[in-house]
Design an enzyme around this catalytic site. Sequence first.
Site, PDB file in Angstrom:
ATOM      1  N   ASN A  62      88.521  56.207 -16.466  1.00 21.24           N
ATOM      2  CA  ASN A  62      89.313  54.772 -16.385  1.00 21.24           C
ATOM      3  C   ASN A  62      88.921  53.493 -17.080  1.00 21.24           C
ATOM      4  O   ASN A  62      88.000  53.661 -17.600  1.00 21.24           O
ATOM      5  CB  ASN A  62      89.074  54.516 -14.825  1.00 21.24           C
ATOM      6  CG  ASN A  62      89.890  55.556 -13.665  1.00 21.24           C
ATOM      7  OD1 ASN A  62      90.997  55.798 -14.210  1.00 21.24           O
ATOM      8  ND2 ASN A  62      89.381  55.820 -12.796  1.00 21.24           N
ATOM      9  N   HIS A  92      97.879  54.537 -12.226  1.00 22.45           N
ATOM     10  CA  HIS A  92      97.421  53.665 -11.129  1.00 22.45           C
ATOM     11  C   HIS A  92      98.830  52.634 -10.889  1.00 22.45           C
ATOM     12  O   HIS A  92      98.454  51.892 -10.320  1.00 22.45           O
ATOM     13  CB  HIS A  92      96.341  52.979 -11.228  1.00 22.45           C
ATOM     14  CG  HIS A  92      95.074  53.787 -11.097  1.00 22.45           C
ATOM     15  ND1 HIS A  92      93.734  53.499 -11.525  1.00 22.45           N
ATOM     16  CD2 HIS A  92      95.085  55.168 -11.231  1.00 22.45           C
ATOM     17  CE1 HIS A  92      93.070  54.493 -11.132  1.00 22.45           C
ATOM     18  NE2 HIS A  92      93.593  55.605 -11.058  1.00 22.45           N
ATOM     19  N   CYS A 114      94.917  62.023 -14.281  1.00 21.51           N
ATOM     20  CA  CYS A 114      94.634  61.244 -13.162  1.00 21.51           C
ATOM     21  C   CYS A 114      94.978  62.247 -11.976  1.00 21.51           C
ATOM     22  O   CYS A 114      95.786  62.986 -12.182  1.00 21.51           O
ATOM     23  CB  CYS A 114      95.413  59.998 -12.991  1.00 21.51           C
ATOM     24  SG  CYS A 114      95.027  59.021 -11.440  1.00 21.51           S
ATOM     25  N   ARG A 118      80.009  48.453 -12.388  1.00 22.94           N
ATOM     26  CA  ARG A 118      81.300  48.510 -11.512  1.00 22.94           C
ATOM     27  C   ARG A 118      81.088  47.429 -10.360  1.00 22.94           C
ATOM     28  O   ARG A 118      82.317  47.036  -9.813  1.00 22.94           O
ATOM     29  CB  ARG A 118      81.547  49.938 -10.775  1.00 22.94           C
ATOM     30  CG  ARG A 118      82.463  50.177  -9.858  1.00 22.94           C
ATOM     31  CD  ARG A 118      82.529  51.507  -9.441  1.00 22.94           C
ATOM     32  NE  ARG A 118      83.516  51.766  -8.596  1.00 22.94           N
ATOM     33  CZ  ARG A 118      83.904  52.702  -7.915  1.00 22.94           C
ATOM     34  NH1 ARG A 118      83.439  53.899  -8.172  1.00 22.94           N
ATOM     35  NH2 ARG A 118      85.009  52.968  -6.927  1.00 22.94           N
ATOM     36  N   TYR A 156      97.303  52.455  -5.301  1.00 19.34           N
ATOM     37  CA  TYR A 156      96.812  51.164  -6.256  1.00 19.34           C
ATOM     38  C   TYR A 156      97.959  50.145  -6.078  1.00 19.34           C
ATOM     39  O   TYR A 156      97.754  48.977  -6.440  1.00 19.34           O
ATOM     40  CB  TYR A 156      96.662  51.755  -7.666  1.00 19.34           C
ATOM     41  CG  TYR A 156      95.363  52.692  -7.803  1.00 19.34           C
ATOM     42  CD1 TYR A 156      94.273  52.131  -7.764  1.00 19.34           C
ATOM     43  CD2 TYR A 156      95.439  53.861  -7.726  1.00 19.34           C
ATOM     44  CE1 TYR A 156      92.985  52.740  -7.990  1.00 19.34           C
ATOM     45  CE2 TYR A 156      94.384  54.685  -7.686  1.00 19.34           C
ATOM     46  CZ  TYR A 156      93.208  54.255  -7.851  1.00 19.34           C
ATOM     47  OH  TYR A 156      91.995  54.939  -7.982  1.00 19.34           O
TER      48      TYR A 156
END
Length: 439
Positions: A156, A206, A176, A102, A253
């Site tokens: 995700n 998102h 989500c 990440r 987002y």
Amino acid sequence: MPAFQGRTAHPGFKLAVVGGGSTYTPELVDGFARLRDVLPLAELVLIDPAADRLELVGGLARRIFARQGHPGRISWTADLDAGVDGADAVLLQLRVGGQAARHQDETWPLECGCVGQETTGAGGLAKALRTVPVALDIAERVRRRTPRAWIVDFTNPVGIVTRALLAHGHHAVGLCNVAIGFQRRFAALLGVPPGEVELEHVGLNHLTWERAVRVGGEDVLPRLLTEHGDALADHLRLPRALLDRLGAVPSSYLRYYYQHDAVVAESRGRPSRAEEVAALERRLLEQYGDPALDEKPELLSRRGGAFYSEAAVALTASLLRDTGDTQVVNTLNRGTLPFLPDDAVIEVPATVDATGATPLPVRPLEPLYAGLVAHVTAYEHLALEAALWGRGGRRADRAGGRDAVFSALLAHPLIGQTDRAGRLTDQLLAHNREHLAWA
């Protein structure tokens, strides 16, 4: 959230959580314990290859159940096949490559002038490439061991992973926490119970907007924007004038699209979110090791994923108890947004029962939203093609795999330039070679 009062008591379901060693799992366990009338559990199995984390998380999970008087059994294992055997539902919460991967997703795109984020842009594509093959392999093993089980995907990028699962015939629904987060925030601002707030939530995972907020059938969104627009804008880190112009509340987002360059400038020189989370996880695991701890610690609220447990309980209960109630989920479009392919995965309110999720009708989407939704859907189609490149006998075709990655990046609305897409492709492959069978 219904408590199923008056129904015959259910002996309890078996649930398995793949990625159960996550430091976030105690939040999920707390929800299972508190909401046992909604989703009665006889057995909860936590599955994770990280034995040291699993032992700490599993021990705390048992203490949480004991503190709240939950009669269900909690176990944990690194053996996926044994863990999912006989499960009624399997929850996926994977992070292939961990926080280290990440961190890379959030940093190397910045070198090319693009936002670094784990679900959006080039970083989001990298996560999809790492995750989709693993999620499909897990789903195939679930199908072999317990073909009737539902898969609830919280991994995700949820839209792409869920689309992959559905395209391969799995019983899956994506989840989500953005919608339930808005529901709870709006309810608090309005001073009403969350269950009375109904959202007109529409878009892709998102990439969503709240176009109406109804209480008792009345759309109170104009009132929310008038009376609480500044607070909502501050929460989203977007200008109040933008919310007024939209007449809607975008998910946080959307800032990566509406203020891309500002986000890039802010991100440079700052610690990545992955670094922050990794530090939090170290502290959380220390706390989880305390045998006196029998509730989720306050520090966990900083981990992210607010209200996931409530959303997960509600969705899983709807699937297993055939309720036919409404949940905001990720599922097949099937004509709901007529400008998208039927096999696109959208995030909208849907009727959920034992057969799965059926989207409710959606008002025509304004061009301001529809254009971006169509653009990102095209990217997600190409992203899934790239993620599947290592399957089906194409493992040796590195050039074809690189071309698939380049095409997805070129199609993304936050990239869209050939030189930049080429640089990002090189960076993505260099940082993810160990996770890509064909690279």
